[in-house]
Write an enzyme that holds these catalytic residues in place. Structure first.
Site, PDB file in Angstrom:
ATOM      1  N   GLY B 127      31.854  26.120  53.650  1.00 25.82           N
ATOM      2  CA  GLY B 127      31.898  26.981  54.810  1.00 25.82           C
ATOM      3  C   GLY B 127      32.748  27.991  55.407  1.00 25.82           C
ATOM      4  O   GLY B 127      33.467  27.424  56.302  1.00 25.82           O
ATOM      5  N   TYR B 128      32.771  28.925  54.791  1.00 31.24           N
ATOM      6  CA  TYR B 128      33.613  29.940  55.605  1.00 31.24           C
ATOM      7  C   TYR B 128      33.191  31.300  55.893  1.00 31.24           C
ATOM      8  O   TYR B 128      33.332  31.491  57.110  1.00 31.24           O
ATOM      9  CB  TYR B 128      34.640  30.361  54.176  1.00 31.24           C
ATOM     10  CG  TYR B 128      35.919  29.582  53.844  1.00 31.24           C
ATOM     11  CD1 TYR B 128      36.065  28.352  54.180  1.00 31.24           C
ATOM     12  CD2 TYR B 128      37.241  30.382  53.491  1.00 31.24           C
ATOM     13  CE1 TYR B 128      37.178  27.619  53.949  1.00 31.24           C
ATOM     14  CE2 TYR B 128      38.333  29.508  53.209  1.00 31.24           C
ATOM     15  CZ  TYR B 128      38.198  28.244  53.337  1.00 31.24           C
ATOM     16  OH  TYR B 128      39.569  27.531  53.161  1.00 31.24           O
ATOM     17  N   THR B 161      27.357  28.995  48.363  1.00 32.34           N
ATOM     18  CA  THR B 161      27.065  28.812  47.073  1.00 32.34           C
ATOM     19  C   THR B 161      26.769  27.549  46.606  1.00 32.34           C
ATOM     20  O   THR B 161      27.486  26.297  47.028  1.00 32.34           O
ATOM     21  CB  THR B 161      28.240  29.217  46.194  1.00 32.34           C
ATOM     22  OG1 THR B 161      28.630  30.432  46.515  1.00 32.34           O
ATOM     23  CG2 THR B 161      27.883  29.095  44.701  1.00 32.34           C
ATOM     24  N   GLU B 244      42.073  29.197  44.858  1.00 32.28           N
ATOM     25  CA  GLU B 244      40.876  29.900  44.573  1.00 32.28           C
ATOM     26  C   GLU B 244      41.033  30.868  43.400  1.00 32.28           C
ATOM     27  O   GLU B 244      40.046  31.211  42.507  1.00 32.28           O
ATOM     28  CB  GLU B 244      40.026  30.463  45.592  1.00 32.28           C
ATOM     29  CG  GLU B 244      38.427  30.814  45.287  1.00 32.28           C
ATOM     30  CD  GLU B 244      37.797  31.515  46.507  1.00 32.28           C
ATOM     31  OE1 GLU B 244      38.294  31.489  47.520  1.00 32.28           O
ATOM     32  OE2 GLU B 244      36.546  31.864  46.286  1.00 32.28           O
ATOM     33  N   ASN B 382      37.611  43.193  46.549  1.00 30.72           N
ATOM     34  CA  ASN B 382      38.764  43.893  45.874  1.00 30.72           C
ATOM     35  C   ASN B 382      39.427  44.697  46.662  1.00 30.72           C
ATOM     36  O   ASN B 382      40.618  44.930  46.733  1.00 30.72           O
ATOM     37  CB  ASN B 382      38.038  44.539  44.679  1.00 30.72           C
ATOM     38  CG  ASN B 382      37.817  43.651  43.508  1.00 30.72           C
ATOM     39  OD1 ASN B 382      37.972  42.557  43.608  1.00 30.72           O
ATOM     40  ND2 ASN B 382      37.797  44.125  42.455  1.00 30.72           N
ATOM     41  N   GLU B 383      38.567  45.209  47.767  1.00 27.83           N
ATOM     42  CA  GLU B 383      39.440  45.967  48.937  1.00 27.83           C
ATOM     43  C   GLU B 383      40.251  45.126  49.580  1.00 27.83           C
ATOM     44  O   GLU B 383      41.405  45.820  49.911  1.00 27.83           O
ATOM     45  CB  GLU B 383      38.424  46.477  49.897  1.00 27.83           C
ATOM     46  CG  GLU B 383      37.363  47.475  49.322  1.00 27.83           C
ATOM     47  CD  GLU B 383      36.279  47.175  48.510  1.00 27.83           C
ATOM     48  OE1 GLU B 383      35.996  45.836  48.362  1.00 27.83           O
ATOM     49  OE2 GLU B 383      35.677  47.943  47.852  1.00 27.83           O
TER      50      GLU B 383
END
Lengths: 378, 396
Positions: B127-128, B161, B244, B382-383
């Protein structure tokens, strides 16, 4: 030179854009995509009524257009609205082939097509032919007054809705010979013709078609025996023109949605479009869009040129649209982030239309090789 | 330097291969090849098999029941699993929460949660992200207010997810709104069965149900479910994010995916010859393979340099950016390879006992291409990763 659309085409564009903005929103589109038929008969009838199908045929075939710029005007709007209805298959491919090769009797079907009452499908590709237009394994054998068709056709878009299938089959020659390919107008309910239908990733439906000793009268043949290949290449050129314009339209919408998102989405206390890393990429998308528009104009203006010139532009345009389309689809998703990955937000549909068009009538690499070959000969 | 595997490492690879040959159920491997979604039971079956073997937690220390493998062993294991088409081992409990609890949890929390993560008894989700807090994670708004021996949680998480299967969720919540954003966040463990929690599916563009929104409406959470100290959650979150990213390059998965593209390109014919001999396709394939060969060594080099269980710094960001670019390029080649048979919407078309449309390997390729656009978006886009590299290196 003149880069303005004629008044008639301008009107067609305005009418179509207004109608689709009004009648073909996200909710309607998702309902159509999820439906069993994969298309909306009501929308189809209304668009036929508006003259959208007629615009894709010449006056002598009962329409009021049929030229390159008529095709791109219509398909750019269809692409902008993410329309999944099979105009490419019924009008450009199926209808275009009947118009090019049909006898007067066969051409009577065009009135129904233009009126929106009849769907068509072009059953040409086969499980092993990939994008090669000359690779036909399906056979046609003359047996008295009849012709017997046997073979398999792959990913035949709109096959289930079609009243007639335009089926290619080989009457003579080897696997890859251009000579010896014929086309046949086969009613969908002919005995021995079976299909397994399925939805497509980009919306709409297709089917695997099996021809198991399908018997048709010799009057079902379109044009001369074994001489259909040039007409197939012309139909593909017209379809590639339409597809390019459609991709362009979808690219416009994907770019527009991204531009809007960059202005409205706030992170770190400011609109994300103020981050130069994103702003410059947005600029690249806009540059590509401008170039893609010009590539589509290139192809539309050469569609009536001699075939060598025409096909060189067809290959160049599809190759360009393939590259620019992929960039715009992927960058639009990336700059949106997770929201673009969802079915509920409409960008996803446009990204799918753009990317999956790379699997119809030749992909980016296939058109590059064709462009190399045609340019070497030019 | 020596780029050869040692005899011990080769023996380890043999051991992994033998295990996979004996224990990986064939129906699961087949499903991985042709379907785009696995069921909860599929994931759990494979989890249990690895658990019984003692291999479910490669990066955990032995004292917590992990395998405590080194970087090379983990690389070998990942590669063999990818080539054998095993289901993915979900990272939420094992790779994310586990290391946080080991570093910052109290004894009761370690004793209770860690064994249940190992055995698969508890399914965890993360839960982020929130609708307004994506790349800017620290701006999260889900509130937790202390009332006696409970926190009352209100707010919304998103992109959760496989949250539809979860028993527990670890959450970042705001416990102090009056300080600098990063200093008012806490790390809370929440039982998904608690009244007031609603899970709503988000359907992805290729039709799968992989992510969810999770709503919290006056959810009561016991204070003993707080990890570490109140308002120190951002420190733990950053620690978790580096974990992660230890496997983020996905080298094993990319190698297996590239191998599968080659097999497809040998089977597919284009203009009368195998697609793999087509110059345009072959050039694309060769370029991405050259990238991947460099990436494999970069990954091993960087991961080896870091101690077991300890994540590297900006190199992890580099692995993530380049690793996802490589994987997405392979997915693009895979969809191109299958030609017109990329178009059938197969996750629907192959439901039930229907035959796949076209060659069986064609079925998931377009779905995978679209689904894996997520790789460059999640886990710090990626940014964000490029921002981390630039900030560390340029520093202005």
């Amino acid at each position: 030179m003149n880069f303005e659309l004629t008044e008639e085409r301008q009107m067609l564009q305005d009418t179509l854009r207004r109608f689709l903005a009004d009648r073909y929103g996200l909710e309607t589109r998702n309902k159509i995509i999820d439906s069993e038929e994969g298309l909306s008969p009501e929308i189809w009838a209304e668009l036929a009524e508006l003259g959208v199908i007629g615009a894709l045929f010449t006056e002598e075939d009962g329409g009021f257009g049929g030229k390159g710029f008529d095709i791109t005007t219509v398909f750019e709007e269809l692409g902008r609205a993410g329309v999944v209805e099979p105009f490419l298959d019924t009008a450009i491919l199926g209808g275009g082939l009947i118009a090019a090769l049909g006898s007067d009797t066969q051409k009577e079907l065009l009135e129904e097509v233009i009126g929106g009452a009849l769907h068509l499908a072009f059953a040409h590709g086969e499980p092993r032919s990939r994008y090669e237009l000359n690779q036909v394994e399906t056979t046609a054998k003359v047996s008295g007054d009849e012709i017997v068709l046997s073979g398999r056709k792959a990913v035949v878009v709109n096959a289930e809705a079609a009243g007639y299938l335009v089926v290619s089959a080989r009457e003579s020659g080897g696997l890859m010979d251009e000579d010896g390919i014929s086309l046949f107008l086969v009613p969908a309910d002919t005995a021995g013709l079976t299909m397994v239908g399925y939805p497509l990733m980009q919306g709409g439906r297709a089917a695997e078609v099996t021809l198991d000793d399908v018997k048709v009268p010799s009057s079902a043949r379109l044009g001369e025996a074994g001489k259909a290949y040039p007409a197939i290449v012309t139909a593909a050129a017209r379809a590639n023109t339409a597809l390019s314009a459609e991709i362009l339209g979808s690219m416009e919408t994907a770019t527009g949605l991204t531009k809007e998102y960059l202005v409205t989405r706030q992170q770190f206390g400011r609109p994300i479009g103020t981050f130069q890393a994103l702003a410059h990429r947005m600029s690249d998308m806009l540059i590509e869009l401008e170039m893609a528009r010009s590539a589509v104009i290139n192809i539309a203006g050469r569609l009536e040129s001699d075939t060598a010139e025409r096909d060189r532009y067809v290959a160049a345009t599809r190759n360009y649209l393939g590259r620019a389309g992929r960039l715009i689809a992927e960058e639009a998703i990336q700059m949106h982030g997770g929201i673009a990955m969802t079915k509920e937000y409409e960008l996803a549909h446009f990204a799918k239309r753009i990317v999956m068009s790379d699997h119809r009538l030749g992909d980016t690499d296939w058109h590059l090789e064709r462009f190399i070959a045609l340019s070497a000969a030019a | 330097m020596d780029l050869n595997y040692t005899p011990e490492e080769q023996a380890f690879r043999e051991e992994v291969r033998t295990f996979l040959a004996e224990k990986l159920p064939k129906d699961l491997a087949d499903k991985m090849k042709t379907k785009s979604e696995l069921s909860k039971e599929d994931y759990l079956r494979w989890h249990k098999i690895l658990y019984e073997q003692g291999w479910i937690a490669p990066n955990w220390p032995k004292e917590y029941g992990g395998a405590e493998w080194n970087a090379v062993q983990r690389h070998i294991f990942e590669e063999e699993c990818a080539f054998a088409n095993t289901p993915r081992v979900l990272p939420f409990g094992l790779a994310m929460l586990g290391p946080v609890l080991q570093a910052f949890g109290n004894q009761e929390q370690k004793d209770y949660y860690l064994p249940r993560i190992l055995s698969g008894e508890d399914w965890w989700c993360q839960g982020y992200s929130e609708p307004g807090a994506g790349s800017d994670l620290a701006s999260l708004k889900t509130r937790a207010v202390r009332e006696g021996d409970h926190y009352i949680v209100n707010g919304q998480k998103t992109w959760t997810t496989l949250g539809q299967h979860a028993d527990w969720i670890f959450c970042l919540v705001r416990t102090d709104p009056n300080v600098k954003q990063q200093e008012g966040i806490s790390f809370l463990l929440i039982d998904m069965k608690t009244p007031g929690i609603t899970v709503r599916p988000i359907i992805l563009l290729e039709g799968t149900h992989e992510v969810n929104e999770v709503f919290f409406d006056n959810v009561k959470v016991p204070v003993e479910n707080l990890v570490g100290e109140e308002n120190k959650g951002w420190t733990y979150a950053k620690y978790l994010l580096t974990h992660e990213r230890t496997n983020i390059a996905g080298v094993g998965a990319s190698k297996a995916a590239l191998d599968s593209v080659k097999r497809m390109a040998r089977a597919e014919m284009s203009g009368g010859r195998p697609l793999i001999e087509n110059p345009a396709f072959a050039a694309r394939l060769a370029e991405v393979e050259a990238d991947l060969m460099a990436m494999e060594t970069a990954n091993l080099r960087i991961v080896s340099q870091a101690a077991v269980g300890h994540a590297p710094g900006i190199e992890a960001s580099m692995l993530k950016v380049k690793g996802t670019i490589i994987r997405q390029e392979i997915n693009d080649l895979a969809r191109r390879a299958v030609g017109p048979y990329a178009m059938p919407f197969q996750s629907e078309a192959v439901e039930g006992d229907n035959q796949p449309i076209g060659p069986d390997y064609a079925a998931p390729q377009a779905s995978r291409y679209f689904n894996n656009r997520k790789l460059s978006i999640f886990g710090g886009s990626n940014e964000v990763q490029r921002g981390i590299i630039a900030k560390t290196q340029i520093g202005v």
